[in-house]
Design an enzyme around this catalytic site. Structure first.
Site, PDB file in Angstrom:
ATOM      1  N   GLU A  46      -6.258   6.752  -0.820  1.00  0.00           N
ATOM      2  CA  GLU A  46      -6.111   5.591  -0.062  1.00  0.00           C
ATOM      3  C   GLU A  46      -6.312   4.334  -1.308  1.00  0.00           C
ATOM      4  O   GLU A  46      -5.619   3.247  -1.055  1.00  0.00           O
ATOM      5  CB  GLU A  46      -6.637   5.829   0.885  1.00  0.00           C
ATOM      6  CG  GLU A  46      -5.890   6.989   1.980  1.00  0.00           C
ATOM      7  CD  GLU A  46      -4.593   7.007   2.276  1.00  0.00           C
ATOM      8  OE1 GLU A  46      -4.420   5.395   1.966  1.00  0.00           O
ATOM      9  OE2 GLU A  46      -3.836   7.661   2.871  1.00  0.00           O
ATOM     10  N   HIS A  51       0.570  -1.305  -0.090  1.00  0.00           N
ATOM     11  CA  HIS A  51      -0.137   0.034  -0.290  1.00  0.00           C
ATOM     12  C   HIS A  51       0.521   1.005   0.108  1.00  0.00           C
ATOM     13  O   HIS A  51       0.551   2.520  -1.030  1.00  0.00           O
ATOM     14  CB  HIS A  51      -1.317   0.389   1.440  1.00  0.00           C
ATOM     15  CG  HIS A  51      -2.112   1.140   0.808  1.00  0.00           C
ATOM     16  ND1 HIS A  51      -2.878   1.132   0.812  1.00  0.00           N
ATOM     17  CD2 HIS A  51      -0.742   2.457   2.037  1.00  0.00           C
ATOM     18  CE1 HIS A  51      -3.072   3.080   1.055  1.00  0.00           C
ATOM     19  NE2 HIS A  51      -2.457   3.354   1.878  1.00  0.00           N
ATOM     20  N   GLU A  52       2.010   1.061   1.035  1.00  0.00           N
ATOM     21  CA  GLU A  52       2.878   2.382   0.964  1.00  0.00           C
ATOM     22  C   GLU A  52       3.449   2.518  -0.149  1.00  0.00           C
ATOM     23  O   GLU A  52       4.282   3.674  -1.074  1.00  0.00           O
ATOM     24  CB  GLU A  52       3.127   2.090   2.274  1.00  0.00           C
ATOM     25  CG  GLU A  52       2.540   2.088   3.627  1.00  0.00           C
ATOM     26  CD  GLU A  52       2.096   3.681   3.623  1.00  0.00           C
ATOM     27  OE1 GLU A  52       2.837   4.683   3.584  1.00  0.00           O
ATOM     28  OE2 GLU A  52       1.177   3.529   4.317  1.00  0.00           O
ATOM     29  N   HIS A  76       1.615   4.930  -3.382  1.00  0.00           N
ATOM     30  CA  HIS A  76       1.021   5.813  -2.833  1.00  0.00           C
ATOM     31  C   HIS A  76       2.723   6.498  -3.229  1.00  0.00           C
ATOM     32  O   HIS A  76       2.885   7.769  -4.089  1.00  0.00           O
ATOM     33  CB  HIS A  76       1.937   6.385  -1.530  1.00  0.00           C
ATOM     34  CG  HIS A  76       0.286   6.333  -1.088  1.00  0.00           C
ATOM     35  ND1 HIS A  76      -0.889   6.893  -1.087  1.00  0.00           N
ATOM     36  CD2 HIS A  76      -0.115   5.853   0.902  1.00  0.00           C
ATOM     37  CE1 HIS A  76      -1.946   6.937  -0.372  1.00  0.00           C
ATOM     38  NE2 HIS A  76      -1.637   5.577   0.946  1.00  0.00           N
TER      39      HIS A  76
END
Length: 254
Positions: free
Chosen positions: A187, A128-129, A132
């Site tokens: 997100e 997920h990070e 980004h």
């Protein structure tokens, strides 16, 4: 999510310099630079690297023979490069439940997060990070923070080149790594990147859902230190359900 939300990796929000900190004769030039100069991607990477180096110096980093480092190395052994981006991973031996990723490809995972997550859940959070970063959310947040804080010197207005940051300015950027918020769209897109990362590499995508559910429990008072990663994900249960619904549509779960 932000780094931990590295599953849900990670965030920003710098303190601004006051006019008293600026030489009055350079003030207008500095403001002009903020309004007109364009930060290149390479410059953003450079500043991100400086900020992470300062954070590494200020936090207890697990050594190469530490069990936490050995576990993390085992988990990410196949993923030293993700979507063409070289990644460097380290563990902060801090009890907070947190993680973050930056535009230069640095991923930092906190001990508190590793203590409550399985290996696959940690991969989901880091995915997920990294999402980004790949989606340029981290880059754009850093650019915004740099402009807001007016940390570029007058050379920027004359040559278009960002000047070298002072220690305190780098420190502001470091604080920013743990303070910024991403939009719901960003997100969701980072969630989708993590889901696709897990699926593409043969991992159980449900690790993303269970990671969110653990974050929701932490945020609800289940113990541990509630950090930025948790406060930035108030809808963790809903996001977990979104993952479960998608996995069901994909035929990966019943």
């Amino acid at each position: 999510m932000k780094c931990i939300a590295s599953l849900f990796l990670i965030a920003f929000g710098l303190p601004t310099l006051t006019f008293a900190q600026l030489n009055p004769s350079l003030m207008q030039a500095g403001l002009d630079a903020i309004n007109s100069a364009t930060l290149s991607n390479d410059q953003v990477v450079q500043y991100s690297r400086q900020a992470v180096q300062q954070m590494d110096a200020q936090n207890p980093v697990a050594g190469p023979n530490d069990p936490y480092t050995q576990r993390l190395n085992r988990i990410v052994s196949r993923h030293r490069t993700v979507s063409g981006l070289p990644i460097n991973y380290k563990v902060y031996k801090v009890k907070d439940v947190n993680a973050f990723a930056t535009a230069d490809g640095s991923v930092r995972v906190f001990k508190g997060l590793m203590d409550i997550m399985t290996d696959n859940e940690l991969l989901a959070i880091m995915g997920h990070e990294i999402g980004h970063v790949i989606n340029h959310d981290s880059r754009d947040a850093m650019k915004s923070a740099l402009r807001r804080s007016a940390i570029r010197n007058v050379a920027a207005s004359q040559s278009g080149i960002v000047g070298k940051l002072s220690r305190s300015q780098v420190g502001g950027l470091a604080d920013n790594l743990l303070g910024a918020s991403f939009s719901r769209r960003q997100e969701s897109e980072a969630d989708d990147y993590s889901y696709d990362f897990l699926k593409r590499n043969g991992y159980n995508v449900m690790a993303l859902a269970t990671s969110f559910e653990k974050l929701a429990k932490q945020n609800g008072g289940g113990g541990g230190s509630v950090t930025q990663i948790l406060s930035s994900h108030p809808d963790s249960k809903a996001r977990a359900q979104r993952v479960r619904d998608r996995a069901r549509r994909d035929g990966l779960v019943r």
